[in-house]
Design a protein around this motif. Structure first.
Motif, PDB file in Angstrom:
ATOM      1  N   SER A 130     -11.599  -4.932  16.486  1.00  0.00           N
ATOM      2  CA  SER A 130     -11.770  -3.765  15.619  1.00  0.00           C
ATOM      3  C   SER A 130     -10.783  -2.659  15.931  1.00  0.00           C
ATOM      4  CB  SER A 130     -13.200  -3.224  15.757  1.00  0.00           C
ATOM      5  OG  SER A 130     -14.140  -4.185  15.371  1.00  0.00           O
ATOM      6  N   GLY A 131     -10.152  -2.734  17.102  1.00  0.00           N
ATOM      7  CA  GLY A 131      -9.219  -1.698  17.517  1.00  0.00           C
ATOM      8  C   GLY A 131      -7.764  -2.027  17.272  1.00  0.00           C
ATOM      9  N   VAL A 132      -7.508  -3.139  16.580  1.00  0.00           N
ATOM     10  CA  VAL A 132      -6.137  -3.562  16.301  1.00  0.00           C
ATOM     11  C   VAL A 132      -5.662  -2.932  15.000  1.00  0.00           C
ATOM     12  CG1 VAL A 132      -4.630  -5.538  15.823  1.00  0.00           C
ATOM     13  CG2 VAL A 132      -6.494  -5.755  17.492  1.00  0.00           C
ATOM     14  N   ALA A 133      -4.511  -2.287  15.021  1.00  0.00           N
ATOM     15  CA  ALA A 133      -3.950  -1.712  13.799  1.00  0.00           C
ATOM     16  C   ALA A 133      -3.429  -2.836  12.905  1.00  0.00           C
ATOM     17  CB  ALA A 133      -2.821  -0.742  14.134  1.00  0.00           C
ATOM     18  N   ILE A 134      -3.825  -2.804  11.638  1.00  0.00           N
ATOM     19  CA  ILE A 134      -3.329  -3.766  10.658  1.00  0.00           C
ATOM     20  C   ILE A 134      -2.379  -3.011   9.727  1.00  0.00           C
ATOM     21  CG2 ILE A 134      -3.906  -5.456   8.892  1.00  0.00           C
ATOM     22  CD1 ILE A 134      -6.726  -5.581  10.086  1.00  0.00           C
ATOM     23  N   LEU A 135      -1.104  -3.315   9.824  1.00  0.00           N
ATOM     24  CA  LEU A 135      -0.083  -2.622   9.052  1.00  0.00           C
ATOM     25  C   LEU A 135       0.137  -3.330   7.721  1.00  0.00           C
ATOM     26  CD1 LEU A 135       2.613  -2.231  11.878  1.00  0.00           C
ATOM     27  CD2 LEU A 135       0.461  -0.983  11.583  1.00  0.00           C
ATOM     28  N   TYR A 136       0.578  -2.565   6.726  1.00  0.00           N
ATOM     29  CA  TYR A 136       1.016  -3.175   5.471  1.00  0.00           C
ATOM     30  C   TYR A 136       2.530  -3.052   5.383  1.00  0.00           C
ATOM     31  CZ  TYR A 136       2.265  -4.164   0.757  1.00  0.00           C
ATOM     32  OH  TYR A 136       2.902  -4.718  -0.310  1.00  0.00           O
ATOM     33  N   GLY A 137       3.174  -4.113   4.926  1.00  0.00           N
ATOM     34  CA  GLY A 137       4.615  -4.070   4.718  1.00  0.00           C
ATOM     35  C   GLY A 137       4.983  -4.764   3.427  1.00  0.00           C
ATOM     36  N   GLY A 138       5.955  -4.241   2.734  1.00  0.00           N
ATOM     37  CA  GLY A 138       6.373  -4.853   1.478  1.00  0.00           C
ATOM     38  C   GLY A 138       6.629  -3.798   0.432  1.00  0.00           C
ATOM     39  N   SER A 139       7.880  -3.316   0.373  1.00  0.00           N
ATOM     40  CA  SER A 139       8.281  -2.286  -0.599  1.00  0.00           C
ATOM     41  C   SER A 139       7.482  -0.993  -0.451  1.00  0.00           C
ATOM     42  CB  SER A 139       8.173  -2.827  -2.036  1.00  0.00           C
ATOM     43  OG  SER A 139       9.068  -3.900  -2.227  1.00  0.00           O
ATOM     44  N   VAL A 140       7.247  -0.576   0.798  1.00  0.00           N
ATOM     45  CA  VAL A 140       6.620   0.721   1.050  1.00  0.00           C
ATOM     46  C   VAL A 140       7.677   1.802   0.908  1.00  0.00           C
ATOM     47  CG1 VAL A 140       5.350   2.146   2.694  1.00  0.00           C
ATOM     48  CG2 VAL A 140       5.001  -0.330   2.669  1.00  0.00           C
ATOM     49  N   LYS A 141       7.363   2.834   0.172  1.00  0.00           N
ATOM     50  CA  LYS A 141       8.285   3.936  -0.055  1.00  0.00           C
ATOM     51  C   LYS A 141       7.500   5.236  -0.173  1.00  0.00           C
ATOM     52  CE  LYS A 141       8.655   2.100  -4.789  1.00  0.00           C
ATOM     53  NZ  LYS A 141       8.123   0.758  -4.503  1.00  0.00           N
ATOM     54  N   PRO A 142       8.181   6.388  -0.119  1.00  0.00           N
ATOM     55  CA  PRO A 142       7.441   7.654  -0.165  1.00  0.00           C
ATOM     56  C   PRO A 142       6.506   7.782  -1.368  1.00  0.00           C
ATOM     57  CG  PRO A 142       9.705   8.064   0.488  1.00  0.00           C
ATOM     58  CD  PRO A 142       9.634   6.615   0.092  1.00  0.00           C
ATOM     59  N   SER A 143       6.898   7.206  -2.496  1.00  0.00           N
ATOM     60  CA  SER A 143       6.109   7.376  -3.714  1.00  0.00           C
ATOM     61  C   SER A 143       4.792   6.606  -3.703  1.00  0.00           C
ATOM     62  CB  SER A 143       6.937   6.948  -4.934  1.00  0.00           C
ATOM     63  OG  SER A 143       7.312   5.584  -4.830  1.00  0.00           O
ATOM     64  N   ASN A 144       4.692   5.535  -2.903  1.00  0.00           N
ATOM     65  CA  ASN A 144       3.434   4.776  -2.890  1.00  0.00           C
ATOM     66  C   ASN A 144       2.753   4.782  -1.523  1.00  0.00           C
ATOM     67  OD1 ASN A 144       4.865   2.935  -1.308  1.00  0.00           O
ATOM     68  ND2 ASN A 144       5.045   1.386  -2.916  1.00  0.00           N
ATOM     69  N   ALA A 145       3.360   5.466  -0.547  1.00  0.00           N
ATOM     70  CA  ALA A 145       2.863   5.416   0.831  1.00  0.00           C
ATOM     71  C   ALA A 145       1.453   5.975   0.971  1.00  0.00           C
ATOM     72  CB  ALA A 145       3.810   6.161   1.763  1.00  0.00           C
ATOM     73  N   ALA A 146       1.167   7.099   0.359  1.00  0.00           N
ATOM     74  CA  ALA A 146      -0.138   7.724   0.540  1.00  0.00           C
ATOM     75  C   ALA A 146      -1.264   6.815   0.051  1.00  0.00           C
ATOM     76  CB  ALA A 146      -0.190   9.070  -0.188  1.00  0.00           C
ATOM     77  N   GLU A 147      -1.083   6.224  -1.121  1.00  0.00           N
ATOM     78  CA  GLU A 147      -2.123   5.341  -1.663  1.00  0.00           C
ATOM     79  C   GLU A 147      -2.340   4.137  -0.751  1.00  0.00           C
ATOM     80  OE1 GLU A 147      -3.228   2.768  -5.694  1.00  0.00           O
ATOM     81  OE2 GLU A 147      -1.364   3.923  -5.606  1.00  0.00           O
ATOM     82  N   ILE A 148      -1.250   3.548  -0.271  1.00  0.00           N
ATOM     83  CA  ILE A 148      -1.352   2.368   0.590  1.00  0.00           C
ATOM     84  C   ILE A 148      -1.972   2.729   1.931  1.00  0.00           C
ATOM     85  CG2 ILE A 148      -0.016   0.671   1.894  1.00  0.00           C
ATOM     86  CD1 ILE A 148       1.971   0.642  -0.483  1.00  0.00           C
ATOM     87  N   LEU A 149      -1.483   3.801   2.545  1.00  0.00           N
ATOM     88  CA  LEU A 149      -1.920   4.137   3.901  1.00  0.00           C
ATOM     89  C   LEU A 149      -3.358   4.621   3.974  1.00  0.00           C
ATOM     90  CD1 LEU A 149       1.351   5.859   5.178  1.00  0.00           C
ATOM     91  CD2 LEU A 149       0.405   3.672   5.946  1.00  0.00           C
ATOM     92  N   HIS A 150      -3.918   5.036   2.844  1.00  0.00           N
ATOM     93  CA  HIS A 150      -5.305   5.481   2.839  1.00  0.00           C
ATOM     94  C   HIS A 150      -6.257   4.406   2.301  1.00  0.00           C
ATOM     95  CE1 HIS A 150      -3.251   9.385   3.331  1.00  0.00           C
ATOM     96  NE2 HIS A 150      -4.327   9.686   4.017  1.00  0.00           N
ATOM     97  N   ALA A 151      -5.720   3.211   2.088  1.00  0.00           N
ATOM     98  CA  ALA A 151      -6.571   2.100   1.657  1.00  0.00           C
ATOM     99  C   ALA A 151      -7.403   1.599   2.836  1.00  0.00           C
ATOM    100  CB  ALA A 151      -5.709   0.976   1.095  1.00  0.00           C
ATOM    101  N   ASP A 152      -8.516   0.966   2.528  1.00  0.00           N
ATOM    102  CA  ASP A 152      -9.426   0.469   3.557  1.00  0.00           C
ATOM    103  C   ASP A 152      -8.723  -0.548   4.463  1.00  0.00           C
ATOM    104  OD1 ASP A 152     -11.917   0.182   4.877  1.00  0.00           O
ATOM    105  OD2 ASP A 152     -12.330  -1.626   3.714  1.00  0.00           O
ATOM    106  N   GLU A 153      -8.865  -0.366   5.769  1.00  0.00           N
ATOM    107  CA  GLU A 153      -8.343  -1.253   6.807  1.00  0.00           C
ATOM    108  C   GLU A 153      -6.814  -1.261   6.911  1.00  0.00           C
ATOM    109  OE1 GLU A 153      -9.922  -2.280   9.165  1.00  0.00           O
ATOM    110  OE2 GLU A 153     -11.952  -2.869   8.626  1.00  0.00           O
ATOM    111  N   VAL A 154      -6.146  -0.332   6.271  1.00  0.00           N
ATOM    112  CA  VAL A 154      -4.692  -0.200   6.443  1.00  0.00           C
ATOM    113  C   VAL A 154      -4.443   0.796   7.566  1.00  0.00           C
ATOM    114  CG1 VAL A 154      -2.499   0.497   5.413  1.00  0.00           C
ATOM    115  CG2 VAL A 154      -4.164  -0.803   4.064  1.00  0.00           C
ATOM    116  N   GLY A 155      -3.850   0.320   8.652  1.00  0.00           N
ATOM    117  CA  GLY A 155      -3.645   1.156   9.841  1.00  0.00           C
ATOM    118  C   GLY A 155      -2.199   1.487  10.119  1.00  0.00           C
TER     119      GLY A 155
END
Length: 249
Positions: free
Chosen positions: A203-228
């Protein structure tokens, strides 16, 4: 056992980009962090690891490698060992990136051996998993990703710091991004697999998202459930873009 939410990690993967002149961008990134709550790392080509570590020595930005060999030393022309990365100043290393899996035929078993090598050298692994477009269209995304997690993560990770990066292969460098529900579905499946493998520590492991992350979509992605956090490709090459992602945490 209560395990707090892992500290977010934003890691930049420069891939095969960057020369000495690029170090100025890293310097500007370090200078523009502000009071972010995230851990920040830059993973440059091996030729820049030591110079980048020197440039960032007095900053909060960590330096990482993009790959390492599974062996500690030997007759492996052109390869870099985990110990050599650590000696050059790296603190982390990306392993199992889809471009390595596809272009260099890396299997889950090999990735797991590389993770073990990284741990022996004191490096923190960022272990990448992700499905192809055909696998997603065929309804196999969750099975493929969770299978890669189980096959690529050795048991000795149990008491070590590491992260898993979900990178849908079809979204890397294409400008395409899964929907937020699609990202959350995969990240929840990864979390369930981690807790199955490592118990409460999963439960303490950060799960990152990668794949065309950019300033315009970062906030939505980074605040999604289980995105660390995020593993960022092209947008990490420019200080303004990378800082925009960091500030979205």
């Amino acid at each position: 056992m209560y395990v707090s939410r892992p500290q977010p990690l934003i890691a930049g993967n420069w891939k095969m980009n960057g020369v000495g002149a690029s170090l100025g961008e890293a310097y500007m990134i370090a200078g523009g962090l502000g009071d972010t709550t995230a851990r920040v790392a830059i993973c440059p080509p091996a030729t820049l690891v030591q110079r980048l570590a020197e440039v960032l020595a007095d900053s909060a930005v960590l330096v990482g490698g993009q790959d390492c060999h599974a062996e500690e030393a030997g007759a492996f022309t052109g390869d870099v060992s985990a110990a050599q990365l650590a000696d050059a100043g790296a603190a982390l290393v990306i392993l199992g990136h889809s471009e390595r899996r596809a272009g260099h035929g890396e299997t889950d078993e090999l990735v797991a051996r590389k993770v073990s090598a990284a741990l022996r050298a004191g490096l923190e692994p960022i272990i990448c998993v992700g499905e192809t477009l055909d696998q997603r269209k065929g309804g196999q995304a969750l099975a493929v990703v969770t299978g890669q997690v189980r096959g690529s993560l050795p048991a000795e990770l149990a008491d070590k710091r590491f992260s898993v990066a979900y990178e849908p292969v079809w979204a890397i460098g294409t400008g395409l991004t899964p929907t937020t529900p699609e990202i959350e579905e995969v990240h929840r499946a990864i979390r369930a697999t981690l807790t199955s493998m490592f118990g409460a520590a999963g439960s303490g492991v950060a799960i990152l998202y990668g794949g065309s992350v950019k300033p315009s979509n970062a906030a939505e992605i980074l605040h999604a459930d289980e995105v660390g956090g995020a593993l960022v490709g092209g947008a990490s090459l420019k200080a303004a873009d990378f800082l925009g992602i960091i500030q979205a945490v």
